[in-house]
Write a protein that holds these residues in place. Structure first.
Motif, short mmCIF file in Angstrom:
data_model
loop_
_atom_site.label_atom_id
_atom_site.label_comp_id
_atom_site.label_asym_id
_atom_site.label_seq_id
_atom_site.Cartn_x
_atom_site.Cartn_y
_atom_site.Cartn_z
N ALA A 153 0.86 -1.19 0.00
CA ALA A 153 0.00 0.00 0.00
C ALA A 153 0.89 1.24 0.00
O ALA A 153 1.73 1.41 0.89
CB ALA A 153 -0.92 0.00 1.24
N GLY A 154 0.71 2.09 -0.99
CA GLY A 154 1.51 3.31 -1.06
C GLY A 154 0.72 4.44 -1.69
O GLY A 154 -0.40 4.24 -2.17
N ASN A 155 1.35 5.62 -1.69
CA ASN A 155 0.66 6.75 -2.33
C ASN A 155 0.80 6.60 -3.85
O ASN A 155 1.68 5.86 -4.34
CB ASN A 155 1.21 8.08 -1.82
N PRO A 156 -0.04 7.26 -4.62
CA PRO A 156 -0.06 7.03 -6.08
C PRO A 156 1.27 7.29 -6.75
O PRO A 156 1.67 6.56 -7.65
CB PRO A 156 -1.15 8.00 -6.56
N LYS A 157 1.97 8.35 -6.31
CA LYS A 157 3.26 8.67 -6.94
C LYS A 157 4.28 7.55 -6.70
O LYS A 157 5.00 7.13 -7.62
CB LYS A 157 3.79 10.00 -6.38
N ALA A 158 4.34 7.09 -5.46
CA ALA A 158 5.29 6.02 -5.12
C ALA A 158 4.94 4.73 -5.88
O ALA A 158 5.84 4.00 -6.33
CB ALA A 158 5.27 5.78 -3.61
N ILE A 159 3.68 4.49 -6.03
CA ILE A 159 3.25 3.28 -6.75
C ILE A 159 3.75 3.33 -8.20
O ILE A 159 4.29 2.34 -8.72
CB ILE A 159 1.72 3.14 -6.71
N ALA A 175 13.00 -2.59 -4.84
CA ALA A 175 12.30 -1.36 -5.23
C ALA A 175 11.82 -0.59 -4.00
O ALA A 175 11.92 0.64 -3.93
CB ALA A 175 11.12 -1.70 -6.14
N LEU A 176 11.32 -1.32 -3.02
CA LEU A 176 10.87 -0.65 -1.79
C LEU A 176 12.06 -0.04 -1.05
O LEU A 176 11.96 1.04 -0.47
CB LEU A 176 10.14 -1.65 -0.89
N TRP A 177 13.18 -0.70 -1.07
CA TRP A 177 14.38 -0.16 -0.41
C TRP A 177 14.84 1.11 -1.13
O TRP A 177 15.18 2.10 -0.49
CB TRP A 177 15.48 -1.22 -0.42
N LEU A 178 14.83 1.07 -2.48
CA LEU A 178 15.20 2.26 -3.25
C LEU A 178 14.27 3.42 -2.93
O LEU A 178 14.70 4.58 -2.80
CB LEU A 178 15.12 1.95 -4.76
N SER A 180 12.65 4.00 -0.15
CA SER A 180 12.95 4.56 1.18
C SER A 180 14.24 5.37 1.15
O SER A 180 14.37 6.38 1.85
CB SER A 180 13.04 3.44 2.22
N GLU A 181 15.21 4.97 0.32
CA GLU A 181 16.47 5.70 0.22
C GLU A 181 16.25 7.04 -0.47
O GLU A 181 16.89 8.04 -0.13
CB GLU A 181 17.50 4.87 -0.56
N GLU A 182 15.36 7.07 -1.45
CA GLU A 182 15.07 8.31 -2.16
C GLU A 182 14.45 9.34 -1.25
O GLU A 182 14.65 10.54 -1.42
CB GLU A 182 14.11 8.04 -3.32
N ALA B 139 3.76 5.11 5.98
CA ALA B 139 3.53 4.37 4.73
C ALA B 139 3.05 5.31 3.62
O ALA B 139 3.46 5.17 2.47
CB ALA B 139 2.50 3.26 4.97
N TRP B 140 2.24 6.26 4.01
CA TRP B 140 1.70 7.20 3.01
C TRP B 140 2.79 8.12 2.46
O TRP B 140 2.81 8.45 1.28
CB TRP B 140 0.56 8.02 3.64
N ASN B 141 3.73 8.50 3.33
CA ASN B 141 4.79 9.42 2.92
C ASN B 141 5.99 8.72 2.30
O ASN B 141 6.94 9.41 1.88
CB ASN B 141 5.26 10.25 4.13
N LEU B 142 5.96 7.41 2.24
CA LEU B 142 7.10 6.69 1.68
C LEU B 142 7.28 7.05 0.20
O LEU B 142 6.35 6.93 -0.60
CB LEU B 142 6.88 5.18 1.82
N GLY B 143 8.48 7.52 -0.13
CA GLY B 143 8.78 7.89 -1.52
C GLY B 143 8.36 9.30 -1.88
O GLY B 143 8.54 9.70 -3.03
N GLY B 144 7.82 10.03 -0.91
CA GLY B 144 7.37 11.39 -1.20
C GLY B 144 6.02 11.39 -1.91
O GLY B 144 5.59 10.38 -2.47
N ARG B 145 5.37 12.53 -1.82
CA ARG B 145 4.03 12.60 -2.41
C ARG B 145 3.95 13.56 -3.58
O ARG B 145 2.92 13.76 -4.18
CB ARG B 145 3.01 13.02 -1.33
#
Lengths: 184, 146
Positions: A153-159, A175-178, A180-182, B139-145
């Motif tokens: 489950a993630g936000n649309p951009k991360a997906i 990919a999930l690790w990348l 989190s690093e970003e 979880a929602w903020n993972l990877g930025g929004r």
């Protein structure tokens, strides 16, 4: 068992006079062979109806945790969702936390068709959106292995970002690790 | 005794003998006697056993006859004639008309409480210290929004 643990008692009501099965949430259901689920079309119609299915039960869960005396934890989510997927025969679900990512593992012992994957991604998305109304979680089917099917489950951009990496051959967990690093 | 008297007695005895013979003949007809064994002709030569005793056996040993093994007799299979069972024609049973009762009862399926789904902890952090809201925010903020 926590206060929000899923209680299957009386979850289904068999109305024999009218030939219908009603869930505790008022849904009209049908008991059909699970093989028929594989015939589901993995299209937008299936996705939208699955989201509505998840919202119905996510709303109930939100009402339950709103009545708790203590702030709910991840255990509450896992308890309820585990019971819910089990009672619908969709499999046993486990919540996994990897870094900041939240994932759901469905263990059904069956190979999921594309239609069933669409059903579950929609259901989980709808369920999650009712827990945190400010969020619009999307669900991505990450992988299938001996331990079941893993959904993230993630936000649309991360997906979208993870989808691109996966298309480039990056492994799901990498990919999930990348991701989190970003964000650091 | 005179000769006449003697002759009379002889004739009387002769009559008695005739009557007895006639009587015996009649009884044989009614009760025939078993046939008397035929007299065998007396052989002119002594029996072989005696002959052998008289004449010693030849020096050469007699050939031992090979045992005759009888061929096995394969019994012909006996195929029993099929027995046609007698047909029992049951008397037709006229069922009593069943008037269905209206279904008013609503059955409720009650199952035992479902076992709780486990939470898997992957990175060693104590999940119990996190609230669900905090986990979902991360979880929602993972990877930025944006």
């Amino acid at each position: 068992m926590t206060q929000s643990a899923f209680d299957a008692t009386g979850f289904f009501r068999f109305d024999l006079a009218n030939g219908s099965i009603i869930s505790r949430e008022g849904e009209q259901l049908a008991l059909i062979p699970v093989d028929l689920l594989d015939a589901l079309e993995p299209g937008e119609k299936t996705r939208q109806r699955s989201i509505a299915f998840g919202k119905t039960h996510g709303k109930r869960f939100s009402e339950i945790i709103a009545g708790l005396t203590e702030p709910p934890g991840v255990e509450n989510l896992a308890d309820y969702l585990g019971g819910l997927t089990a009672v619908f025969g969709l499999g046993r679900s486990v919540v996994e936390i990897r870094g900041n990512a939240i994932l759901f593992r469905l263990i059904s012992g069956r190979k999921m068709s594309d239609g069933v994957v669409t059903l579950l991604t929609g259901f989980l998305a709808g369920f999650m959106s009712e827990i945190e109304p400010e969020t619009t979680f999307e669900i991505l089917h990450m992988q299938t292995d001996d331990d079941g099917d893993l959904f993230w489950a993630g936000n649309p951009k991360a997906i979208e970002q993870v989808k691109d990496w996966l298309a480039d051959g990056v492994k799901p967990m990498e990919a999930l690790w990348l991701l989190s690093e970003e964000g650091r | 005794m005179s000769a006449d008297v003697h002759m009379e007695k002889l004739e009387e005895l002769l009559d008695r003998v005739k009557r007895n013979r006639l009587k015996l003949a009649n009884e044989r007809i009614l009760h025939p006697e078993p046939m008397a064994p035929q007299e065998l002709p007396i052989p002119s030569e002594p029996p072989p056993a005696i002959k052998e005793e008289l004449a010693p056996p030849p020096v050469a040993a007699a050939p031992i006859p090979e045992p005759v093994i009888p061929e096995p007799v394969i019994p012909e299979p006996v195929i029993p004639e099929p027995v046609t069972p007698e047909l029992v024609i049951p008397e037709p049973v006229i069922p009593e008309p069943v008037i269905p009762e209206p279904v008013e009862e609503v059955r409720t399926f009650e199952s035992a409480p479902v076992a709780s789904g486990p939470v898997a902890q992957m990175d060693g952090r104590p999940i119990r210290e996190w609230t669900l809201k905090a986990v979902l925010n991360r979880a929602w903020n993972l990877g930025g929004r944006s």
